[in-house]
Design a protein around this motif. Structure first.
Motif, PDB file in Angstrom:
ATOM      1  N   TYR A 388       0.922  -1.321   0.361  1.00 32.73           N
ATOM      2  CA  TYR A 388      -0.321  -0.328   0.102  1.00 32.73           C
ATOM      3  C   TYR A 388       1.200   1.376  -0.143  1.00 32.73           C
ATOM      4  O   TYR A 388       1.706   1.170   0.719  1.00 32.73           O
ATOM      5  N   GLU A 389       0.377   2.414  -0.908  1.00 30.40           N
ATOM      6  CA  GLU A 389       1.010   3.945  -0.516  1.00 30.40           C
ATOM      7  C   GLU A 389       0.136   4.712   0.345  1.00 30.40           C
ATOM      8  O   GLU A 389      -1.177   4.738  -0.237  1.00 30.40           O
ATOM      9  N   ILE A 390       0.708   5.528   0.615  1.00 26.58           N
ATOM     10  CA  ILE A 390      -0.620   6.080   1.729  1.00 26.58           C
ATOM     11  C   ILE A 390      -0.421   7.744   0.713  1.00 26.58           C
ATOM     12  O   ILE A 390       0.843   8.741   0.308  1.00 26.58           O
ATOM     13  N   ASP A 391      -1.735   7.948   0.894  1.00 22.55           N
ATOM     14  CA  ASP A 391      -2.386   9.789   0.371  1.00 22.55           C
ATOM     15  C   ASP A 391      -2.765  10.042   1.777  1.00 22.55           C
ATOM     16  O   ASP A 391      -4.025   9.753   1.706  1.00 22.55           O
ATOM     17  N   SER A 392      -1.684  10.854   2.342  1.00 16.31           N
ATOM     18  CA  SER A 392      -2.464  10.993   4.226  1.00 16.31           C
ATOM     19  C   SER A 392      -3.364  12.248   3.615  1.00 16.31           C
ATOM     20  O   SER A 392      -3.968  13.303   4.161  1.00 16.31           O
ATOM     21  N   LEU A 393      -3.358  13.282   2.325  1.00 18.51           N
ATOM     22  CA  LEU A 393      -3.950  15.050   2.243  1.00 18.51           C
ATOM     23  C   LEU A 393      -5.803  13.389   2.298  1.00 18.51           C
ATOM     24  O   LEU A 393      -6.302  14.827   1.780  1.00 18.51           O
ATOM     25  N   GLU A 394      -5.456  12.725   1.261  1.00 15.40           N
ATOM     26  CA  GLU A 394      -7.211  12.288   1.285  1.00 15.40           C
ATOM     27  C   GLU A 394      -7.914  11.368   1.715  1.00 15.40           C
ATOM     28  O   GLU A 394      -8.619  10.997   2.109  1.00 15.40           O
ATOM     29  N   ASN A 395      -6.114  10.679   3.182  1.00 14.99           N
ATOM     30  CA  ASN A 395      -6.702  10.247   3.800  1.00 14.99           C
ATOM     31  C   ASN A 395      -7.308   8.591   3.031  1.00 14.99           C
ATOM     32  O   ASN A 395      -8.391   8.286   4.009  1.00 14.99           O
ATOM     33  N   ALA A 396      -6.164   8.523   2.529  1.00 16.70           N
ATOM     34  CA  ALA A 396      -6.427   7.250   1.739  1.00 16.70           C
ATOM     35  C   ALA A 396      -5.771   6.430   1.617  1.00 16.70           C
ATOM     36  O   ALA A 396      -4.288   7.172   1.244  1.00 16.70           O
ATOM     37  N   ILE A 397      -5.212   5.233   0.606  1.00 14.73           N
ATOM     38  CA  ILE A 397      -4.464   4.701   0.564  1.00 14.73           C
ATOM     39  C   ILE A 397      -4.629   3.519  -0.751  1.00 14.73           C
ATOM     40  O   ILE A 397      -5.560   2.907  -1.365  1.00 14.73           O
ATOM     41  N   TYR A 398      -4.084   3.147  -1.703  1.00 17.26           N
ATOM     42  CA  TYR A 398      -3.865   2.926  -2.813  1.00 17.26           C
ATOM     43  C   TYR A 398      -3.204   0.967  -2.407  1.00 17.26           C
ATOM     44  O   TYR A 398      -1.956   1.579  -1.978  1.00 17.26           O
ATOM     45  N   VAL A 399      -3.888   0.492  -3.042  1.00 22.17           N
ATOM     46  CA  VAL A 399      -3.294  -1.239  -2.440  1.00 22.17           C
ATOM     47  C   VAL A 399      -3.361  -2.025  -3.332  1.00 22.17           C
ATOM     48  O   VAL A 399      -3.937  -1.616  -4.503  1.00 22.17           O
ATOM     49  N   VAL A 400      -2.319  -3.167  -3.106  1.00 16.62           N
ATOM     50  CA  VAL A 400      -2.328  -4.120  -4.642  1.00 16.62           C
ATOM     51  C   VAL A 400      -2.008  -5.237  -3.986  1.00 16.62           C
ATOM     52  O   VAL A 400      -0.721  -5.293  -3.038  1.00 16.62           O
ATOM     53  N   ASN A 401      -2.496  -6.555  -4.814  1.00 16.78           N
ATOM     54  CA  ASN A 401      -2.222  -7.825  -3.701  1.00 16.78           C
ATOM     55  C   ASN A 401      -0.856  -8.705  -4.672  1.00 16.78           C
ATOM     56  O   ASN A 401      -0.668  -8.549  -6.020  1.00 16.78           O
ATOM     57  N   LYS A 402       0.087  -8.334  -4.025  1.00 19.94           N
ATOM     58  CA  LYS A 402       1.714  -8.658  -4.173  1.00 19.94           C
ATOM     59  C   LYS A 402       1.814  -9.826  -3.887  1.00 19.94           C
ATOM     60  O   LYS A 402       2.591 -10.099  -5.395  1.00 19.94           O
ATOM     61  N   GLY A 403       0.880 -10.275  -4.161  1.00 20.21           N
ATOM     62  CA  GLY A 403       0.552 -12.711  -4.639  1.00 20.21           C
ATOM     63  C   GLY A 403       0.154 -12.693  -6.066  1.00 20.21           C
ATOM     64  O   GLY A 403       0.623 -13.362  -6.321  1.00 20.21           O
ATOM     65  N   ARG A 404      -0.791 -11.857  -6.973  1.00 20.54           N
ATOM     66  CA  ARG A 404      -0.819 -12.308  -7.809  1.00 20.54           C
ATOM     67  C   ARG A 404       0.186 -12.080  -9.062  1.00 20.54           C
ATOM     68  O   ARG A 404       1.246 -11.335  -8.820  1.00 20.54           O
ATOM     69  N   LYS A 405      -0.323 -12.164 -10.417  1.00 20.84           N
ATOM     70  CA  LYS A 405       1.129 -12.273 -10.931  1.00 20.84           C
ATOM     71  C   LYS A 405       1.254 -10.774 -11.404  1.00 20.84           C
ATOM     72  O   LYS A 405       0.193 -10.517 -12.810  1.00 20.84           O
ATOM     73  N   PHE A 406       2.071 -10.474 -12.264  1.00 19.44           N
ATOM     74  CA  PHE A 406       1.924  -9.207 -12.375  1.00 19.44           C
ATOM     75  C   PHE A 406       2.653  -9.035 -14.422  1.00 19.44           C
ATOM     76  O   PHE A 406       2.692 -10.383 -14.304  1.00 19.44           O
ATOM     77  N   ASN A 407       2.054  -9.000 -15.026  1.00 18.85           N
ATOM     78  CA  ASN A 407       1.933  -8.658 -16.459  1.00 18.85           C
ATOM     79  C   ASN A 407       3.276  -8.103 -16.874  1.00 18.85           C
ATOM     80  O   ASN A 407       4.287  -6.965 -15.828  1.00 18.85           O
ATOM     81  N   GLU A 408       4.472  -8.890 -17.107  1.00 18.15           N
ATOM     82  CA  GLU A 408       5.934  -8.777 -17.633  1.00 18.15           C
ATOM     83  C   GLU A 408       6.268  -7.587 -18.301  1.00 18.15           C
ATOM     84  O   GLU A 408       7.470  -7.214 -17.652  1.00 18.15           O
ATOM     85  N   ASN A 409       5.491  -7.036 -18.982  1.00 16.79           N
ATOM     86  CA  ASN A 409       6.721  -5.952 -19.235  1.00 16.79           C
ATOM     87  C   ASN A 409       6.015  -4.971 -17.840  1.00 16.79           C
ATOM     88  O   ASN A 409       6.610  -3.498 -17.979  1.00 16.79           O
ATOM     89  N   PHE A 410       4.926  -4.550 -17.330  1.00 13.80           N
ATOM     90  CA  PHE A 410       4.508  -3.775 -16.185  1.00 13.80           C
ATOM     91  C   PHE A 410       6.256  -3.609 -14.833  1.00 13.80           C
ATOM     92  O   PHE A 410       6.231  -3.072 -15.066  1.00 13.80           O
ATOM     93  N   GLU A 411       6.220  -5.442 -14.775  1.00 12.99           N
ATOM     94  CA  GLU A 411       7.437  -5.122 -13.610  1.00 12.99           C
ATOM     95  C   GLU A 411       8.284  -5.077 -14.541  1.00 12.99           C
ATOM     96  O   GLU A 411       9.173  -4.025 -14.078  1.00 12.99           O
ATOM     97  N   LYS A 412       9.052  -5.100 -15.998  1.00 13.16           N
ATOM     98  CA  LYS A 412      10.101  -4.228 -16.736  1.00 13.16           C
ATOM     99  C   LYS A 412      10.170  -3.467 -16.548  1.00 13.16           C
ATOM    100  O   LYS A 412      10.987  -2.576 -16.070  1.00 13.16           O
ATOM    101  N   GLU A 413       8.839  -2.499 -16.568  1.00 14.02           N
ATOM    102  CA  GLU A 413       8.797  -0.451 -16.786  1.00 14.02           C
ATOM    103  C   GLU A 413       9.219  -0.235 -15.483  1.00 14.02           C
ATOM    104  O   GLU A 413       9.886   0.614 -15.001  1.00 14.02           O
ATOM    105  N   ASN A 414       9.105  -1.332 -14.048  1.00 15.23           N
ATOM    106  CA  ASN A 414       9.098  -0.440 -12.971  1.00 15.23           C
ATOM    107  C   ASN A 414      10.125  -0.878 -11.974  1.00 15.23           C
ATOM    108  O   ASN A 414      10.091  -1.056 -11.043  1.00 15.23           O
ATOM    109  N   LYS A 415      10.361  -2.359 -12.041  1.00 12.19           N
ATOM    110  CA  LYS A 415      11.551  -2.603 -11.431  1.00 12.19           C
ATOM    111  C   LYS A 415      12.619  -2.222 -11.481  1.00 12.19           C
ATOM    112  O   LYS A 415      13.290  -2.253 -10.198  1.00 12.19           O
ATOM    113  N   LYS A 416      13.011  -0.362 -11.878  1.00 11.34           N
ATOM    114  CA  LYS A 416      13.810   0.318 -11.600  1.00 11.34           C
ATOM    115  C   LYS A 416      13.911   0.882 -10.918  1.00 11.34           C
ATOM    116  O   LYS A 416      14.632   1.742 -10.868  1.00 11.34           O
ATOM    117  N   GLU A 417      12.778   1.217 -10.373  1.00 13.44           N
ATOM    118  CA  GLU A 417      11.757   2.067  -9.924  1.00 13.44           C
ATOM    119  C   GLU A 417      12.438   2.020  -8.321  1.00 13.44           C
ATOM    120  O   GLU A 417      12.071   1.426  -8.166  1.00 13.44           O
TER     121      GLU A 417
END
Length: 489
Positions: A388-417
């Motif tokens: 989860y990532e916290i957005d304290s301005l909106e009192n919200a969190i953005y969540v993703v299931n870590k155990g799911r299988k991610f798209n290969e292109n999505f992983e390739k684009e974001n693993k360097k960040e």
């Protein structure tokens, strides 16, 4: 041969003629160990140059693993079939030996001593590099991290054997550090002829212990660890006759082994300079890189981005509302959360009575927290791990299931960040493809957290979590909640 005896009478045994069976055995060993020690797979070079860096060069050279074939079966991962690469290397070596023997028939050469010397040098340095790299991930205790809170609340029967073993070592932090120190020290011994024998004995013993432990617990590191046992035993062959005479026959011995002759000051200086530079780079520079990557850049198996402030702990689900209906607790409920855990980093874990895929990998260090999987690998029990990532301005969190299988292109684009901006991605089509959810949060007190929003089935949920007062039997582990990395978000 007589000329050699006259020049070096005290060392004539070193230059003795090799028997036919010794030559044939050496030819096989020469080809076999070259195949296992020198990278010949195109994939290794492709990986090396895809994202080239000096650290990447050191890491790829140190961590090279010969792999000609991978058999996708249970035995191919944990059993005897996982040694298929060795079998292929042995077959190639047998064919190569036959051809070499045929080509060498009738010819008298005295080059076997030199070939044997340089093959031993190659094997020595391969062991040294591999053991030092193996040791650093224990010396900086990250190969087997201290168990997370969710792991400590996992039933014993829900652990895969290897994860149970790794968690046991993770609890013993200083034991893991000692193992790393031992492996680094034993690896350094391989860089010197005078300490090769004792280093090979230590390596064979330590790595054998790791190999059979991985056989027992399905750790999938048995091939790599027994690889160093094999190399160490090869080095010990040279010393067996003298060791037998010394310890069994109780005879006095004066070890004499072939070595290259440095007959000029320039050669000697070049030799010592090259060795010193090699040790400097692969021990001290590589060690500094490892420290920086783990503790400053956050390339660990565990996430490093902080979660909610002062929220670490185990929570009971005091209220669970689904589409306006309050669900009472039942241990058999596959929708209502049974309990929850907030880790010190940005991971929220909840348990339901529902089958979840079991990841049997050992967990890999990544730069991006979203893709760090060690915390949920090798375990069952219906626990869902959310990044989860916290957005304290909106009192919200953005969540993703870590155990799911991610798209290969999505992983390739974001693993360097360092991190994935879920809030930004929530506004794009990626939101649905990877299942990004947005939940509101409230914190009526430091002991309570209220979450509300929609789940992956687009049902409305509201969850009231109350922290359970607990005194951890194992303390707070190697890194407490207040541990701060120099790593900056």
């Amino acid at each position: 041969m007589s000329a050699i005896k006259n020049m070096y009478p005290e060392r004539s045994s070193i230059y003795r003629a090799w028997s036919t069976w010794e030559k044939i055995s050496f030819r096989f060993a020469f080809i076999f160990f070259i195949l296992l020690v020198v990278p010949i797979q195109f994939s290794w070079y492709k990986k090396l140059f895809e994202d080239f860096s000096f650290y990447g060069l050191l890491a790829n050279v140190s961590g090279f693993r010969p792999e000609f074939i991978e058999i996708s079966s249970e035995s191919g991962k944990w059993g005897i079939d996982s040694y298929a690469t060795w079998a292929i290397a042995a077959i190639i070596s047998a064919i190569g030996t036959a051809i070499w023997t045929w080509l060498a028939s009738g010819r008298q050469r005295l080059s076997y001593n030199q070939l044997y010397y340089w093959l031993r040098v190659l094997v020595r340095y391969r062991i040294g590099l591999g053991l030092i790299a193996f040791g650093f991930i224990k010396f900086y205790p990250m190969q087997m991290p201290f168990p997370s809170i969710a792991n400590l609340h996992t039933d014993l029967g829900d652990y895969a054997p290897f994860k149970l073993y790794w968690q046991s070592v993770g609890v013993s932090v200083w034991y893991q550090i000692f193992l790393g120190f031992l492996e680094i020290g034993a690896g350094i011994l391989m860089f010197f002829r005078a300490t090769t024998a004792i280093g090979a004995i230590i390596n064979a013993g330590v790595l054998y212990n790791i190999a059979h432990a991985n056989f027992a617990y399905d750790g999938a590191v048995h091939v790599y660890s027994s690889y160093f046992v094999l190399l160490s035993l090869f080095l010990l062959i040279l010393y067996i006759p003298d060791l037998y005479r010394l310890f069994i026959k109780k005879e006095a011995i004066t070890p004499q082994y072939y070595r290259i002759k440095l007959d000029s000051r320039t050669k000697r200086r070049g030799y010592y300079l090259a060795k010193a530079l090699f040790i400097l780079v692969f021990v001290f520079v590589y060690g500094a890189y490892r420290y920086d990557f783990h503790y400053y850049q956050g390339r660990l198996k565990e996430p490093v981005i902080p979660g909610f402030s002062k929220a670490v702990g185990h929570y009971t689900v005091s209220q669970f509302i689904l589409n306006g209906d309050t669900l009472t607790y039942s241990p058999y409920d596959s929708v209502r959360w049974h309990d929850a855990v907030f880790e010190r980093y940005s991971t929220l874990v909840y348990k339901v009575n529902k089958k979840q895929p079991i990841d049997l990998r050992n967990g890999t260090p990544h730069k991006t927290d979203l893709f760090k999987d060690y915390e949920f690998t090798g375990r069952a029990g219906g626990r869902v791990y959310l990044y989860y990532e916290i957005d304290s301005l909106e009192n919200a969190i953005y969540v993703v299931n870590k155990g799911r299988k991610f798209n290969e292109n999505f992983e390739k684009e974001n693993k360097k960040e360092n991190e994935v901006n879920l809030k930004k991605l929530y506004q794009t089509a990626i939101r649905d493809s990877i299942g990004i959810l947005k939940w509101k949060y409230e914190r009526p007190s430091t002991e309570q957290i209220v979450l509300s929003g929609q789940d992956v089935s687009f049902d409305s949920i509201k969850v009231v979590l109350d922290r359970i007062p607990e005194q951890p039997l194992l303390g707070k582990g190697w890194f407490s909640e207040n541990k701060k990395y120099t790593y900056v978000q």
